[in-house]
Design a protein around this motif. Structure first.
Motif, PDB file in Angstrom:
ATOM      1  N   ASP A  15      30.228  38.004  42.814  1.00 37.62           N
ATOM      2  CA  ASP A  15      30.840  36.968  41.989  1.00 37.62           C
ATOM      3  C   ASP A  15      31.350  35.796  42.819  1.00 37.62           C
ATOM      4  O   ASP A  15      32.524  35.426  42.776  1.00 37.62           O
ATOM      5  CB  ASP A  15      31.960  37.562  41.135  1.00 37.62           C
ATOM      6  CG  ASP A  15      31.421  38.342  39.949  1.00 37.62           C
ATOM      7  OD1 ASP A  15      30.290  38.055  39.514  1.00 37.62           O
ATOM      8  OD2 ASP A  15      32.130  39.233  39.457  1.00 37.62           O
ATOM      9  N   LEU A  20      29.288  32.320  39.599  1.00 37.41           N
ATOM     10  CA  LEU A  20      30.090  32.110  38.397  1.00 37.41           C
ATOM     11  C   LEU A  20      29.755  30.782  37.716  1.00 37.41           C
ATOM     12  O   LEU A  20      29.727  30.695  36.496  1.00 37.41           O
ATOM     13  CB  LEU A  20      31.579  32.187  38.733  1.00 37.41           C
ATOM     14  CG  LEU A  20      32.065  33.562  39.207  1.00 37.41           C
ATOM     15  CD1 LEU A  20      33.498  33.475  39.703  1.00 37.41           C
ATOM     16  CD2 LEU A  20      31.925  34.609  38.108  1.00 37.41           C
ATOM     17  N   VAL A  24      26.774  33.253  35.526  1.00 36.95           N
ATOM     18  CA  VAL A  24      27.595  34.188  34.758  1.00 36.95           C
ATOM     19  C   VAL A  24      28.155  33.521  33.506  1.00 36.95           C
ATOM     20  O   VAL A  24      28.956  32.588  33.589  1.00 36.95           O
ATOM     21  CB  VAL A  24      28.760  34.758  35.608  1.00 36.95           C
ATOM     22  CG1 VAL A  24      29.569  35.766  34.791  1.00 36.95           C
ATOM     23  CG2 VAL A  24      28.232  35.406  36.877  1.00 36.95           C
ATOM     24  N   GLU A  25      27.727  34.018  32.346  1.00 32.98           N
ATOM     25  CA  GLU A  25      28.277  33.566  31.074  1.00 32.98           C
ATOM     26  C   GLU A  25      29.695  34.117  30.951  1.00 32.98           C
ATOM     27  O   GLU A  25      29.982  35.212  31.434  1.00 32.98           O
ATOM     28  CB  GLU A  25      27.418  34.070  29.916  1.00 32.98           C
ATOM     29  CG  GLU A  25      26.062  33.396  29.822  1.00 32.98           C
ATOM     30  CD  GLU A  25      26.135  31.985  29.265  1.00 32.98           C
ATOM     31  OE1 GLU A  25      27.006  31.700  28.413  1.00 32.98           O
ATOM     32  OE2 GLU A  25      25.318  31.145  29.685  1.00 32.98           O
ATOM     33  N   GLU A  26      30.576  33.370  30.304  1.00 34.35           N
ATOM     34  CA  GLU A  26      31.985  33.757  30.236  1.00 34.35           C
ATOM     35  C   GLU A  26      32.259  34.961  29.350  1.00 34.35           C
ATOM     36  O   GLU A  26      33.255  35.641  29.523  1.00 34.35           O
ATOM     37  CB  GLU A  26      32.829  32.563  29.787  1.00 34.35           C
ATOM     38  CG  GLU A  26      32.877  31.487  30.859  1.00 34.35           C
ATOM     39  CD  GLU A  26      33.817  30.361  30.506  1.00 34.35           C
ATOM     40  OE1 GLU A  26      34.775  30.581  29.739  1.00 34.35           O
ATOM     41  OE2 GLU A  26      33.591  29.249  31.008  1.00 34.35           O
ATOM     42  N   ALA A  27      31.398  35.235  28.393  1.00 30.17           N
ATOM     43  CA  ALA A  27      31.635  36.346  27.465  1.00 30.17           C
ATOM     44  C   ALA A  27      30.387  37.209  27.346  1.00 30.17           C
ATOM     45  O   ALA A  27      29.271  36.725  27.566  1.00 30.17           O
ATOM     46  CB  ALA A  27      32.012  35.795  26.093  1.00 30.17           C
ATOM     47  N   HIS A  57      28.375  42.591  32.228  1.00 33.04           N
ATOM     48  CA  HIS A  57      28.506  41.438  33.132  1.00 33.04           C
ATOM     49  C   HIS A  57      27.349  40.525  32.781  1.00 33.04           C
ATOM     50  O   HIS A  57      26.204  40.821  33.129  1.00 33.04           O
ATOM     51  CB  HIS A  57      28.422  41.905  34.591  1.00 33.04           C
ATOM     52  CG  HIS A  57      28.860  40.905  35.586  1.00 33.04           C
ATOM     53  ND1 HIS A  57      28.085  39.833  35.961  1.00 33.04           N
ATOM     54  CD2 HIS A  57      29.987  40.816  36.319  1.00 33.04           C
ATOM     55  CE1 HIS A  57      28.718  39.136  36.888  1.00 33.04           C
ATOM     56  NE2 HIS A  57      29.884  39.713  37.117  1.00 33.04           N
ATOM     57  N   ASN A  58      27.601  39.424  32.101  1.00 31.44           N
ATOM     58  CA  ASN A  58      26.549  38.615  31.495  1.00 31.44           C
ATOM     59  C   ASN A  58      25.911  37.641  32.480  1.00 31.44           C
ATOM     60  O   ASN A  58      26.212  36.457  32.512  1.00 31.44           O
ATOM     61  CB  ASN A  58      27.095  37.881  30.275  1.00 31.44           C
ATOM     62  CG  ASN A  58      26.000  37.404  29.351  1.00 31.44           C
ATOM     63  OD1 ASN A  58      24.821  37.566  29.623  1.00 31.44           O
ATOM     64  ND2 ASN A  58      26.403  36.807  28.243  1.00 31.44           N
ATOM     65  N   ASP A  91      25.321  28.573  28.156  1.00 32.28           N
ATOM     66  CA  ASP A  91      26.351  27.781  28.822  1.00 32.28           C
ATOM     67  C   ASP A  91      26.103  27.539  30.302  1.00 32.28           C
ATOM     68  O   ASP A  91      26.540  26.524  30.840  1.00 32.28           O
ATOM     69  CB  ASP A  91      27.725  28.431  28.627  1.00 32.28           C
ATOM     70  CG  ASP A  91      28.152  28.427  27.175  1.00 32.28           C
ATOM     71  OD1 ASP A  91      27.685  27.555  26.409  1.00 32.28           O
ATOM     72  OD2 ASP A  91      28.941  29.311  26.793  1.00 32.28           O
ATOM     73  N   ARG A  92      25.467  28.440  30.972  1.00 33.73           N
ATOM     74  CA  ARG A  92      25.220  28.282  32.402  1.00 33.73           C
ATOM     75  C   ARG A  92      23.790  27.775  32.625  1.00 33.73           C
ATOM     76  O   ARG A  92      22.871  28.142  31.895  1.00 33.73           O
ATOM     77  CB  ARG A  92      25.424  29.605  33.141  1.00 33.73           C
ATOM     78  CG  ARG A  92      26.848  30.129  33.069  1.00 33.73           C
ATOM     79  CD  ARG A  92      27.796  29.170  33.789  1.00 33.73           C
ATOM     80  NE  ARG A  92      29.146  29.679  33.838  1.00 33.73           N
ATOM     81  CZ  ARG A  92      30.166  29.166  33.166  1.00 33.73           C
ATOM     82  NH1 ARG A  92      29.994  28.120  32.378  1.00 33.73           N
ATOM     83  NH2 ARG A  92      31.361  29.678  33.274  1.00 33.73           N
ATOM     84  N   SER A  95      21.117  30.561  32.639  1.00 33.91           N
ATOM     85  CA  SER A  95      21.130  31.548  31.568  1.00 33.91           C
ATOM     86  C   SER A  95      19.763  31.519  30.891  1.00 33.91           C
ATOM     87  O   SER A  95      19.009  30.551  31.035  1.00 33.91           O
ATOM     88  CB  SER A  95      22.212  31.219  30.541  1.00 33.91           C
ATOM     89  OG  SER A  95      23.484  31.379  31.100  1.00 33.91           O
TER      90      SER A  95
END
Length: 188
Positions: A15, A20, A24-27, A57-58, A91-92, A95
Motif C-alpha cells: 500500500d 493508493l 486502490v479504490e476507496e471502498a 482490498h479493491n 475512481d482510480r 481501475s
C-alpha cells in the motif's frame, strides 16, 4: 474472503502512496458497482474469485508480484512481473472502469477483445494480463493469459483461473540458474 482456500493474504498488498493513488479504490465493490463495470466491459462478469479479493482490498499493487512461468512470456525467461491489479470501480486511473481500465487497452491500443484486462506489467502496456473468456463464455470462469503487443498480440496461457493466478504470485522469481552457472563457470 470466501475463496482462496489456504491463501495467506497477510502482506499480499503493497500500500504505497502510488498504489493508493493509482489502483486502490476507496471502498469494496457494491453489487451495483460490480454490475455496472460488467456492462462497460463488454458484458464480461468478473469471476467470483476476483470479486472476493476486491471485496477485501479493491485493487492495488501486490507485494508478491512475480508469477513463475514454464516458458518465456515477457521480457523475463521464467516469470511475469506484475505492476498492479485493477480494482472494480472507476475512481482510480488503473481501475477496471478507470482512465486506463480494460476498455482503454482494447479501444485505444487495439489489444484483442478476449475479455477483461486486469493487470499490467513494467512494460507500460506493451504486455498485459487478461481474463480470457473465449473458451467458457462471458459468464464462465475465465483463464488468465498474457497478451504481448510487441509480438503481434501473442496470447500465452498463464493460469487456469484468477484464483490460481493470485495464489501463484511469489515475492520474487525462483530462478534455476544451474545450467547457466555450469556454462559460465571458469575452467581450470
Amino acid at each position: 474472503m470466501g475463496r482462496f482456500d489456504g491463501f495467506d493474504a497477510a502482506g499480499f498488498w503493497d500500500d504505497s502512496a502510488y498504489a493508493l493513488a493509482e489502483y486502490v479504490e476507496e471502498a469494496p465493490p457494491s453489487p451495483e458497482l460490480i454490475a455496472s463495470p460488467e456492462e462497460e466491459l463488454g458484458g464480461y462478469r468478473p469471476p467470483d474469485s476476483c470479486v472476493a479479493l476486491m471485496a477485501a482490498h479493491n485493487g492495488g499493487v501486490p507485494a508478491r508480484n512475480h508469477f513463475p512461468m514454464p516458458q518465456a512470456a515477457s521480457r523475463a525467461v521464467d516469470h511475469l512481473e506484475i505492476n498492479g491489479l485493477r480494482g472494480i470501480g472507476r475512481d482510480r486511473p488503473h481501475s477496471l472502469g478507470g482512465e486506463f481500465g480494460s476498455r482503454f487497452w482494447i479501444d485505444m491500443w487495439e489489444h484483442p477483445d478476449i475479455g477483461v484486462y486486469f493487470g499490467d506489467t513494467p512494460s507500460a502496456g506493451h504486455d498485459m494480463l487478461a481474463l480470457d473468456y473465449r473458451a467458457r463464455g462471458r459468464h464462465g470462469e475465465p483463464a488468465v493469459v498474457h497478451v504481448d503487443q510487441e509480438n503481434d498480440f501473442a496470447i500465452t496461457f498463464v493460469a487456469e483461473n484468477f484464483e490460481a493466478f493470485v495464489a501463484g504470485l511469489v515475492d520474487r522469481p525462483v530462478h534455476d540458474t544451474s545450467g547457466r552457472d555450469r556454462v559460465a563457470a571458469p575452467r581450470g
